[in-house]
Structure formats: C-alpha cells, structure tokens
Write an enzyme that holds these catalytic residues in place. Structure first.
Site, mmCIF file in Angstrom:
data_model
loop_
_atom_site.group_PDB
_atom_site.id
_atom_site.type_symbol
_atom_site.label_atom_id
_atom_site.label_comp_id
_atom_site.label_asym_id
_atom_site.label_seq_id
_atom_site.Cartn_x
_atom_site.Cartn_y
_atom_site.Cartn_z
ATOM 1 N N MET A 1 24.738 8.212 1.046
ATOM 2 C CA MET A 1 24.571 9.458 1.091
ATOM 3 C C MET A 1 25.051 9.733 2.987
ATOM 4 S SD MET A 1 24.319 12.647 0.223
ATOM 5 C CE MET A 1 23.300 13.493 -0.929
ATOM 6 N N GLU B 1 0.779 -1.374 0.058
ATOM 7 C CA GLU B 1 -0.203 0.016 0.670
ATOM 8 C C GLU B 1 0.937 1.338 0.199
ATOM 9 O OE1 GLU B 1 -0.637 -2.505 1.635
ATOM 10 O OE2 GLU B 1 -3.035 -3.122 2.042
ATOM 11 N N PHE C 1 -11.380 -7.353 14.535
ATOM 12 C CA PHE C 1 -9.935 -7.670 13.186
ATOM 13 C C PHE C 1 -9.862 -6.636 12.254
ATOM 14 C CE2 PHE C 1 -8.164 -10.146 8.892
ATOM 15 C CZ PHE C 1 -7.020 -10.314 9.715
ATOM 16 N N GLN C 2 -8.480 -6.512 12.735
ATOM 17 C CA GLN C 2 -8.244 -5.495 11.726
ATOM 18 C C GLN C 2 -8.417 -3.656 11.029
ATOM 19 O OE1 GLN C 2 -8.257 -6.920 7.218
ATOM 20 N NE2 GLN C 2 -5.938 -7.333 6.907
ATOM 21 N N LYS D 1 -17.182 -0.473 6.568
ATOM 22 C CA LYS D 1 -17.501 -1.112 5.313
ATOM 23 C C LYS D 1 -19.449 -1.544 5.816
ATOM 24 C CE LYS D 1 -17.036 -6.107 4.436
ATOM 25 N NZ LYS D 1 -16.486 -7.643 4.798
#
Lengths: 180, 586
Positions: B489, B65, B127-128, B177
């Site tokens: 760097m 993501e 959940f999640q 949802k």
C-alpha cells in the site's frame, strides 16, 4: 469564543490529569483552571476556561462525560453567571511609598493582608479586568510588584436553579431551560 | 486438563472467602465468565501466575505482549465477549500499548491486567517500573491503579462493565505486586459495580424520530450507511427491516462488513477510499444519508466540505461526541442503534424505492471494473484471485482476520461476508501485524469455525513469532500470505503521489514455507492461478495449521482509490481500455 466548563469530578488521584489531558489532546490551551471541594461530599469542582470554536463546546462536553470519573459538566458559555478571581500581590514599599499603595488598594477595594518593613501583600477579588487594573497601576505608579499569585477564574451561574448542582443531585431538571 | 468439581470451583463466588489478591483476580475473572486469557508472565505478575492452577481458566502463552492484546481483541470481535490480556510491569505493559490503541480505535471491549512494582516503591524508577496508567490514559476507555488486595475485585468488575457498555473499548487494570500477595476478604457480590449509567447526553426525542421518518419517506435518493455499530448493538434484523421496507440501498464501512449480508440485493458494497465506484457515486448523489452506527471517518468521507453536499443526514450513534464531529447531522438520534431503530421503524411505512435502486444498479453495470473470472490469465497470480477463490471455496463462511494494507482492501472487495463478526480487521488504527494474533484469539473463541489469516509479507513479519503460539495451542488456523515483495500500500502511494520513488518499500522476506516448517507447520508456495484452488483445498483438509505463500503480481494496485483529501467522486480508476463487467453468477 471563550468557553467556561464547570466540571464535577470524583475526588481521587489522577482525575485532574484525565480532564486536562482531554483538552491537551484537542490541542486546546487552558487559560485558567481552578479546582476545589464542592458542596457535595467526595466531589471536586473544576472550572476550566479555554478558547475554542463555538461548535466545539458540545463535543468537549460530550467527551468530558465519557471520562469515567466525571459526574457532571456544564458549559456556561455566555449564560448569565458570576465570575471571580482571587489574587495575592506582593509589593515592595518604602516608608514614603507605603501610604500611596494603601490608597490604591483602597480604590480597588483590596485588602492589605501582610505588612513587613520593606513589603506588603494585597489581597484582591474581582473580575479579571479589575485585578489587571490594580496590577497595572501598581506597576505604573510605583513599579513595585514583586510577586503575583492568581487563582484563576471561578464561575457560578446566576439564579437559584441554573446550576448543574441540581442535575447532579438528581433533582428534576424538566421545567428549567438548560442554556445552550 | 484440570478436573475441578463444579460446585467447588464456584464456591468462592457465593461465599465470602479470604484469598490472596492474585486469587481474587482469577476468582473475579471466573465470576465474570472468563474462560480464556492471553498473556506473558514476568516478575511483577508472578503471584498471579502462581495462583492460576487453582482456577478453571485456560492461559494462552503469547510470544510478545502485543500479540496478547490483539488476541484478546480478536477473541472479543469473534465472540462478542470481553477479551482478557495479561502482562507484567514495564516492558510487558508497554508492549500491550499498540494492541490497546487498536482496540480503542475500533471500540473493542478488552480488559488488560498488568503487574506493577510494589506500592512502596511506586514512582522510584524501580526495576521494570513504568507508569502504565499514565502511558495508556489516552488509549483506554478507563484505567485503574490498584494497590490493595481488597480493591482488586471491585476494580476488575468495574473494568468489565466499562469495557462492554455504551461504546465499548479497552480498560487496563494495573495491580501492584504487594496487592497480589496480600490477602483480603473476597465477596464477588459485594464487588458488583453500581448500575451502569448511560452517557447523559444520549437523546432520542420523539420530534427527532418524526423528523427522521419524514426525511426517509420523502427521500428520492436515500442511502443507508451501515457501520460497526450494527453488529456491536446487535441491530442486524432492524437494519434489514429498515432497508427492505424502504427499499433503500445499503453501503457498508470496512468494519460494518458482515452486519448486512453481502448477497442481499440491497447491499451495494463498501464505501470510502477503496469502496466501489458506484457506492461512492450513490452517496455523492444521494439526497438522504441514514448513518447507522458509523462515525464518518476520514477514510469514508474524503474531504468533509465536498461530501454528499445535497444530502440530508440522519446520524444514529451511541457516542454523543461523534455527532457533528466530521459531518453535520440534520437529525441526530443519539442512542443505542438497535433501540433507536426499534423506535423509528413503527413510524416508517412501506416505501417504493425502485427508481433510485435502478439508477444505482445502472451505474454499477456501466462502471464496474472487476470480474475476476474474466481477468486475463497472464500466468501471473493476482491477489484479487486469491481473495475471490478463498471466498468461493469457503462459501464466505470463514472468519478472516486481515492485516493492514492492500490485501486488506482486496479482502474487503472480493471476499463477500455473509455473517456478522466474520471479518476481523484493524480499521481505525490500521495496525500491521494484527492478523495472526487476532486470528488466534478468534480461533480460541470459536474453535469450531474455520479461521483464515490474510496478511501481507510486510505485516506478517511484525508478529510472525506467534506461529509458535499456534503450534503450542494446537490450533487449526490457515494462513494466506499475499506476498508481493513490497510494502504494497505504501508502494501504491509512492506510485500515485511520489513519482514512483520506491523508497524503503521493496522488502526481502524469509521463505515463509520454510519458516512455517521450522515451527512444525505445513506450508506451500503458490505461483499461478491454476494451482490456487487445489492449494486452498489442501490447506483446509490438512489437520493442523497450514501456511500458503501466494506469490502475487508485484506492482498491482487497489482500485478504485480516492486520494486522501479528495472528494468521493474524484477517484482513481483502474487504468486500461477494457473495463471488465462483473458477471451475474458471482
């Protein structure tokens, strides 16, 4: 210097977090914050008192305005204003000390709002020093303070047209100086 | 390809229709002009994905993501439109955070849509479940938690308005949802947000414009500092007029590159930590700085107390909270750059700047250190060679997305960008792993443009999984890995400031050519300068994506360099007896 920001915000969940988070991010400790309904429907009024440099005031105000839910910000700073705080103080009393506490409350123009056999509750409004004065004498003289609840500072500019309300209500601001 | 009749697909925009929340989301995106989104499905966003087939929007499946957010970002930077990223709840949403912060620091308009657990279980550690509006609060311009289908369209439309207006930035819309599954009456017009209200502290006073004009006319050693705001405001023409009419040299910030043509005689180059020495000297000696859409970032000013101490500063900026933040402005013009310059230019007559330009030019001649053509061919390949040849061969017209580190600075120094929005780089947050996904976003936005990824061997591995996205989307993207076997760097800082204690910077990498091959992408390793041009040609002429693994000098450093916390004129110069003079034909 001490800054006092009066902030009009939309009255919805999470808005206080956004305002508080801005001060947190700048690593500024909020000394007091009060929130409540305002004269405008759906807008809450937040008063934030904090210590910061004098230059920081403008930047904090500009950053507050960047928050989507903030409608109006006023940095009262040193402008003429009325500041008040409300405190509820619960005091342990005996039949012997009760009249003494009544006397102290009288001197400070405080009110007794609850009376129980072994305690009483004092309500006091005023500036910070007055409230702290009462707490001090209660502690010194009777050593009897059980509980203190303080509202934090509420501030309003003096005079009819100095409040940010005018601006928020889109009434012309042109002929009044916006202090600082 | 979907074949949906035009009138049919837009019918819901004109006629209020009863739709599910998921359908409302897509319909609103279509209404906002979205054609491509970047995302990754999951449980809490599944109703949205289920409804996608009914709408004319192309979905790019990412591999992580973070890539979705960077792609939306690259898409926005290349096209000027709002980029859209989609993720599920919990880990999907938290994976977006680095990409959102990257967009926040560089003021890029993106809208991130995340799925959330059902409103009934919000706050129960379902959940999640993660409190993503809480997590992203400090790295978004604004965010929304939407729990009802009827609130989706107004929230999404408001999100687009916020993202693109004023100083742009990322906005996140978290949709439960059950809100995706419920139905509501969709009325696109009714969901339109109230008219945009500009920041109340914007202030362009006539008096300040007059003061600015007077300062500009009376300045003996003025420098224009051109930032990202030039492109975001679309003030390229106004900037050019200001510079040409007043014969003032223009220095650009990293994100300002492209806002003023590199080949323009008044463009002196990039300022700041790795800016050209003569640019920083000119700024230090200036008696007037005209800051246009830039924020005096610490990488640009070094130590504030030693920055251009003799110069008056005119600060033209759209964000009032940037005024007097790092550098005190003598005149602040707080507003959209293009509008401010349109008001300022009529007050400014022609001005002769020849003497100062000559001084700047002279200091450039004496201390310029780079002529790539004349760098002795020691058999080694220098990263600067790669950037220089990429620039020459592409004519400076390609879109280049860079990662962060040495190669980023070399790109800024040696690839001369002629056009706006052709350098896509993470300036503020300095996000490694940005280049590859950002280039994918840019290519999706501009399919006809030549797009190059320029990344180090370290940063490339952070998001290398997106190679598969390139293949799945059949994108023609060229990839140049500047492979020096170090986190370059950081190694340079260790060399300069930590007594060459190369702790944790030597880097073992996979064979990138084989890695490309495993994805079905052609690749080639390049070891010498002699092979450079033909390899670049081969990559450009190949029909599909192509990866070039440039094995460059391992312990090369970026010069000049202003150590963090030093003054601009206290720079570290390239060592050696033989300063090379930039040749005229470049």
């Amino acid at each position: 210097m001490l800054h006092t920001f009066v902030i009009y915000v939309e009255d919805r969940p999470g808005v206080l977090t956004r305002v508080a988070s801005l001060f947190r991010r700048l690593n500024i400790n909020i000394e007091s914050v009060t929130v409540g309904h305002s004269e405008r429907k759906d807008l809450s009024r937040i008063t934030v008192v904090c210590e910061s440099t004098s230059e920081a005031g403008n930047r904090i105000r500009a950053s507050l305005y960047k928050l989507e839910n903030v409608v109006e910000v006023d940095d009262i700073a040193k402008a003429p204003a009325v500041t008040r705080e409300l405190a509820l103080i619960k005091v342990r009393v005996t039949p012997e000390s009760r009249s003494r506490v009544f006397e102290l409350a009288e001197v400070f123009r405080a009110r007794i709002v609850d009376l129980a056999p072994e305690s009483l509750m004092i309500e006091i409004t005023g500036v910070e020093s007055k409230i702290e004065g009462l707490i001090e004498v209660l502690n010194e003289v009777e050593n009897c303070v059980l509980e203190i609840c303080r509202s934090g500072k509420m501030t309003m500019r003096r005079g009819q047209h100095t409040s940010s309300v005018e601006h928020a209500m889109n009434v012309g601001l042109a002929n009044q100086p916006h202090a600082n | 390809m979907k074949t949906i009749d035009d009138s049919q697909q837009h019918a819901h925009l004109t006629t209020p229709t009863r739709l599910t929340g998921a359908e409302i989301l897509w319909a609103t995106l279509v209404g906002e002009g979205v054609t491509d989104v970047f995302g990754y499905p999951g449980g809490a966003i599944l109703p949205v994905y289920d409804a996608l087939r009914k709408f004319p929007i192309h979905h790019v499946l990412v591999r992580h993501e973070q890539g979705a957010a960077h792609m939306a970002d690259g898409y926005a930077r290349a096209s000027g439109k709002v980029g859209v990223a989609i993720a599920t709840s919990g880990p999907g949403a938290t994976n977006l955070v680095t990409g959102i912060a990257t967009a926040m620091l560089d003021s890029i308009p993106i809208v991130c849509i995340t799925g959330q657990v059902s409103s009934k279980v919000l706050g129960t550690d379902a959940f999640q479940e993660v409190d993503i509006t809480g997590v992203t609060l400090p790295v978004t311009k604004h965010n929304f938690l939407v729990t009802r289908a009827e609130d989706i369209a107004p929230a999404v439309r408001k999100a687009f308005q916020i993202a693109a207006s004023g100083r742009p930035g990322p906005v996140l819309v978290d949709i439960t949802k059950d809100a995706q599954q419920a139905t509501a009456l969709f009325d696109f017009e009714a969901a339109k947000p109230a008219a945009y209200k500009p920041h109340p502290m914007l202030h362009v006073a006539d008096k300040a414009l007059d003061e600015a004009a007077a300062l500009i006319l009376n300045a003996k050693r003025p420098v224009i500092l051109a930032g990202h705001g030039v492109m975001q405001s679309g003030a390229m023409e106004q900037l050019r007029t200001l510079a040409e009419r007043t014969e003032t040299p223009v220095a650009v910030t990293l994100l300002g590159i492209g806002g003023f043509p590199a080949s323009h005689p008044l463009n002196v180059g990039m300022m700041g930590m790795h800016g050209e020495a003569w640019v920083n000297h000119a700024i230090q000696e200036a008696d007037l700085l005209i800051a246009c859409g830039m924020r005096f970032d610490d990488r640009v000013i070094g130590t504030p107390s030693t920055y251009a101490v003799n110069a008056k500063k005119i600060h033209i900026e759209v964000d009032p909270s940037e005024i007097n933040k790092n550098i005190k402005a003598d005149v602040a013009l707080i507003g959209d750059l293009k509008e401010v310059l349109d008001q300022l230019l009529p007050r400014i007559p022609k001005r002769d700047g020849a003497a100062w330009l000559k001084t700047v030019e002279a200091s450039k001649g004496a201390i310029a250190v780079r002529d790539i053509k004349n760098l002795p061919d020691s058999g080694h390949l220098y990263a600067a060679h790669v950037m220089h040849d990429l620039w020459r061969i592409t004519g400076g017209n390609a879109i280049v997305a860079t990662d962060v580190g040495q190669h980023q600075m070399w790109e800024a120094q040696y690839f001369h960008h002629e056009h706006p929005c052709t350098l896509i780089t993470s300036g503020g947050l300095g996000t490694m792993g940005f280049a590859l996904p950002a280039a994918i976003g840019a290519k999706v936005a501009c399919p006809d443009k030549e797009v190059w990824v320029v990344a180090g061997d370290g940063g490339f591995q952070m998001t290398a999984a997106e190679l598969a996205t390139i293949v799945q989307e059949k994108l023609k993207i060229n990839i140049a890995i500047i492979n020096n076997g170090y986190l370059g760097m950081v190694r340079q800082w260790q060399e300069f400031f930590y007594e060459k204690n190369y702790e944790a910077t030597p880097l073992v990498s996979p064979d990138f050519v084989k890695l490309a091959d495993a994805h079905g992408i052609r690749g080639l390793a390049v070891h010498t300068r002699a092979d450079l041009a033909t390899a670049v040609d081969e990559a450009r002429n190949h029909k599909g994506a192509f990866l070039l693994n440039f094995m460059v000098e391992q312990e090369d450093s970026v010069y000049p360099m202003i150590p963090a916390g030093s003054a601009l004129h206290e720079m570290i110069r390239r060592p050696g007896q033989n300063p090379l003079i930039e040749s005229a034909e470049d």
